[in-house]
Design a protein around this motif. Structure first.
Motif, PDB file in Angstrom:
ATOM      1  N   GLY A  41     -20.258  -9.695  24.521  1.00 12.52           N
ATOM      2  CA  GLY A  41     -21.367  -9.263  23.694  1.00 12.52           C
ATOM      3  C   GLY A  41     -21.578  -7.762  23.772  1.00 12.52           C
ATOM      4  N   ALA A  42     -22.715  -7.345  23.239  1.00 13.44           N
ATOM      5  CA  ALA A  42     -23.035  -5.920  23.184  1.00 13.44           C
ATOM      6  C   ALA A  42     -23.224  -5.351  24.590  1.00 13.44           C
ATOM      7  N   GLY A  43     -22.699  -4.176  24.820  1.00  9.82           N
ATOM      8  CA  GLY A  43     -22.878  -3.495  26.094  1.00  9.82           C
ATOM      9  C   GLY A  43     -21.891  -3.880  27.170  1.00  9.82           C
ATOM     10  N   ARG A  44     -20.974  -4.769  26.881  1.00 11.71           N
ATOM     11  CA  ARG A  44     -20.029  -5.223  27.914  1.00 11.71           C
ATOM     12  C   ARG A  44     -18.897  -4.234  28.121  1.00 11.71           C
ATOM     13  N   GLY A  45     -18.614  -3.403  27.122  1.00  9.26           N
ATOM     14  CA  GLY A  45     -17.588  -2.382  27.279  1.00  9.26           C
ATOM     15  C   GLY A  45     -17.998  -1.352  28.316  1.00  9.26           C
ATOM     16  N   ILE A  46     -19.252  -0.923  28.258  1.00  8.15           N
ATOM     17  CA  ILE A  46     -19.740   0.042  29.242  1.00  8.15           C
ATOM     18  C   ILE A  46     -19.843  -0.611  30.616  1.00  8.15           C
ATOM     19  N   ALA A  47     -20.128  -1.885  30.656  1.00  6.31           N
ATOM     20  CA  ALA A  47     -20.156  -2.593  31.945  1.00  6.31           C
ATOM     21  C   ALA A  47     -18.767  -2.597  32.575  1.00  6.31           C
ATOM     22  N   LEU A  48     -17.751  -2.795  31.760  1.00  5.41           N
ATOM     23  CA  LEU A  48     -16.371  -2.755  32.262  1.00  5.41           C
ATOM     24  C   LEU A  48     -16.020  -1.358  32.757  1.00  5.41           C
ATOM     25  N   LEU A  49     -16.435  -0.344  32.007  1.00  3.98           N
ATOM     26  CA  LEU A  49     -16.172   1.033  32.398  1.00  3.98           C
ATOM     27  C   LEU A  49     -16.837   1.363  33.737  1.00  3.98           C
ATOM     28  N   ILE A  50     -18.068   0.958  33.931  1.00  2.00           N
ATOM     29  CA  ILE A  50     -18.779   1.199  35.186  1.00  2.00           C
ATOM     30  C   ILE A  50     -18.126   0.430  36.322  1.00  2.00           C
TER      31      ILE A  50
END
Length: 62
Positions: free
Chosen positions: A12-21
């Motif tokens: 969902g939304a925001g999971r790309g930045i979660a992966l990056l972090i």
């Protein structure tokens, strides 16, 4: 691979930045472990514990 990562961080939304972090945190942990084993870092820790100043530890100048 996307399915495996999706199981860990979700979808969902925001999971790309979660992966990056997540990746940045793991990389920082690895760097910390490697740096803590360096001889030069251990030497700095000993100098600081002796309360040496920078000028005393580097007599040839900066």
């Amino acid at each position: 691979m996307a399915i495996n990562i999706g199981e860990v961080i979700g979808a969902g939304a925001g999971r790309g930045i979660a992966l990056l972090i997540l990746i940045a945190g793991m990389a920082l942990s690895i760097v910390g472990i490697v740096v803590s084993g360096l001889k030069s870092v251990k030497t700095l820790e000993r100098r600081i514990s002796k309360n040496e100043t920078l000028a005393e530890s580097c007599p040839e100048g900066l």
